[in-house]
Motif scaffolding. Sequence first.
Motif, short mmCIF file in Angstrom:
data_model
loop_
_atom_site.label_atom_id
_atom_site.label_comp_id
_atom_site.label_asym_id
_atom_site.label_seq_id
_atom_site.Cartn_x
_atom_site.Cartn_y
_atom_site.Cartn_z
N MET A 175 -0.44 19.70 -10.44
CA MET A 175 0.48 18.90 -9.64
C MET A 175 1.90 19.47 -9.70
N ARG A 194 1.94 22.06 -2.81
CA ARG A 194 1.68 20.66 -3.19
C ARG A 194 1.03 19.87 -2.07
N ARG A 195 1.18 20.36 -0.87
CA ARG A 195 0.58 19.73 0.30
C ARG A 195 -0.93 19.51 0.12
N MET A 213 -2.14 13.03 -6.56
CA MET A 213 -2.39 12.63 -7.95
C MET A 213 -2.26 11.13 -8.13
N PHE A 267 -1.80 8.41 -11.23
CA PHE A 267 -1.33 8.45 -12.62
C PHE A 267 -1.92 7.30 -13.44
N ASN A 305 2.84 4.39 -11.41
CA ASN A 305 4.10 4.93 -10.87
C ASN A 305 4.33 4.53 -9.42
N LEU A 306 4.02 3.29 -9.08
CA LEU A 306 4.36 2.79 -7.75
C LEU A 306 5.88 2.68 -7.66
N PHE A 307 6.41 2.69 -6.42
CA PHE A 307 7.84 2.54 -6.24
C PHE A 307 8.18 1.05 -6.19
N ARG A 324 5.49 5.03 3.71
CA ARG A 324 6.69 5.87 3.74
C ARG A 324 6.44 7.34 3.41
N PRO A 325 5.69 7.66 2.34
CA PRO A 325 5.55 9.09 2.00
C PRO A 325 5.06 9.97 3.15
N ILE A 358 8.02 10.32 5.55
CA ILE A 358 9.15 11.11 5.07
C ILE A 358 8.75 12.57 4.85
N VAL A 359 7.57 12.78 4.28
CA VAL A 359 7.21 14.13 3.85
C VAL A 359 6.45 14.90 4.93
N ARG A 394 -1.95 5.21 -1.77
CA ARG A 394 -0.74 6.01 -1.52
C ARG A 394 -1.06 7.50 -1.57
N ALA A 395 -1.85 7.89 -2.57
CA ALA A 395 -2.20 9.32 -2.69
C ALA A 395 -3.08 9.75 -1.52
N MET A 420 -1.59 10.79 1.98
CA MET A 420 -1.09 12.15 2.20
C MET A 420 -2.22 13.11 2.57
N GLY A 455 8.24 8.55 -14.64
CA GLY A 455 7.09 8.46 -13.75
C GLY A 455 7.48 8.38 -12.28
N GLN A 456 8.68 7.85 -12.01
CA GLN A 456 9.14 7.75 -10.62
C GLN A 456 9.45 9.14 -10.06
N ALA A 482 6.04 10.79 -9.56
CA ALA A 482 5.32 10.30 -8.38
C ALA A 482 5.94 10.92 -7.12
N ALA A 509 4.74 14.41 -6.91
CA ALA A 509 3.33 14.45 -6.54
C ALA A 509 3.14 14.16 -5.06
N LEU A 510 4.03 13.33 -4.49
CA LEU A 510 3.95 13.03 -3.06
C LEU A 510 4.71 14.07 -2.24
N ASN A 511 5.23 15.08 -2.93
CA ASN A 511 5.86 16.22 -2.28
C ASN A 511 7.21 15.89 -1.64
N TYR A 512 7.92 14.90 -2.18
CA TYR A 512 9.29 14.64 -1.74
C TYR A 512 10.16 15.81 -2.16
N GLN A 533 15.39 14.00 -0.88
CA GLN A 533 14.63 12.80 -0.51
C GLN A 533 14.33 11.96 -1.75
N ILE A 578 14.06 7.33 -3.58
CA ILE A 578 13.34 6.82 -4.75
C ILE A 578 14.28 6.48 -5.90
N GLN A 599 16.76 2.56 -6.92
CA GLN A 599 16.42 1.86 -8.16
C GLN A 599 17.55 1.92 -9.17
#
Lengths: 264, 221
Positions: A54, A92-93, A97, A99, A103-105, A116-117, A120-121, A165-166, A169, B117-118, B121, B124-127, B131, B136, B140
Amino acid sequence: MSDRQLAVEFRGVSKLYGALAVLKELSLSVPQGEKIALIGPSGSGKTTVLRILMTLETIQAGTVWVKGEPLWHMPKGDGLAPATETHLHAMRRHIGMVFQHFNLFPHMTVQENVARPPQIVLGVTSGEAEQRAQDLLRLVGLAQKGASYPAQLSGGQKQRVAIARALAMQPAIMLFDEPTSALDPELVEEVLAVLRDIALEGKTTMLLVTHEMSFAREISDRILFLDGGAIVEEGPPDQIFSDPKEERTRLFLKKIIAAGHRID
Amino acid sequence: MIWDWDFALRIIPDILRGLGTTVIATFFGSLLALAVGLVIALANRSDVTAVRRSSRGFAEFIRRTPLLVQLYFIYFVLPQAGVVLPPLLCGVIALGLHTGAYLSEVYRAGIDGVPRGQWEAARALNYQQGQTWLKIILPQAIPPMIPAIGNYIILMFKDSALLSIIAVPELMSMSRNIGNDSYRYLEPLTIAAILYLLLSGIAVLLLRIIESRSGMARLTG
């Protein structure tokens, strides 16, 4: 070379924390679509394998290949140079992952966490992202929870949102780092049910670090037993659990059973 | 010593003009402090050792020396180096630097308060880095900072009375000058104190409202 069919390959990868070797010249290959379970005592390096993939941890030696391309390196002349952030971003595309601690927002709703991810991404339109999020939340059984905040959910629900969420993507390779270890026992099964669905769907390459031995046995094509930063034994689940070749594997499984876990 | 209402009413317009200057100094001082704090906080996280060391040293120096010394330095010493600034600007710079050095710690605590972890994450989401900060981390990190930032600004508002020493015509200096001219200190100083109290009180109230609306409740569930 059959490299092109490999989703993931480690060639002699070493990971050091100071003088401590967490991975020792570890090699493994995972064909596309294969479901792999990594088991082993804590500190064996199994989580580190996922974190390197990752790009959360660097490596000190060896090469990691994802879909035939070097992850931590870039081709340069005849050899390899260290990867730039741009290269890592592109690589990474392929990878998603989940966890141990979700690790939620916390400042976003469940729906926003999933929608959102990709927006945004990946630049997915808002309409499509919202639709995709709703579909995925239905898939993990949380269609009604879109407007809730993570703090209002149980651990099992949080982990199911994290899985959605994972998945949003649409990675080719999914990494699950002890996805049920932080859950109360009665919440484990609801998360395993979702993982089972993903495994059965078949296309996604899965690397799962877990202590749920019977689940690993059920869904994986192959088990890797790690100890001391190396793969001690690998093989089909039935062989590993019923007829382990290595003494260390036998000892580990014995301890797991003694701790009250099932391996059948 | 008897309170003279006629006198009190007569001096109120001058005192209010002073209050206006105090508010202006606090307002621009706050803007400067917010920016200075951010620059120091970011520099403290820099990968370059020299940048990190000098920004930490600077913040430490500012926090460990009195505001009055800094004020005198800017007002009396800088002109000898050829830098002559109007008193109000000197005051704003001193207030901004001083409070900014403290705010950098508030920023640091807020940013460090966001769990690792934030960051992971987001990665991992490729931000991308920007961004991750905007979508994120900062959403917070900022809500828990608001009470502390507000308190430092209220402190600055009261500390701005020190600007009377470098002849900025703010609330304290207007009141003192009225006293000096009339030999009556009771009324101007009492009115000044009441005005400080009133505005600080209003600021605290506003802060509570902002706090309750800033989404802290959501984060902690």
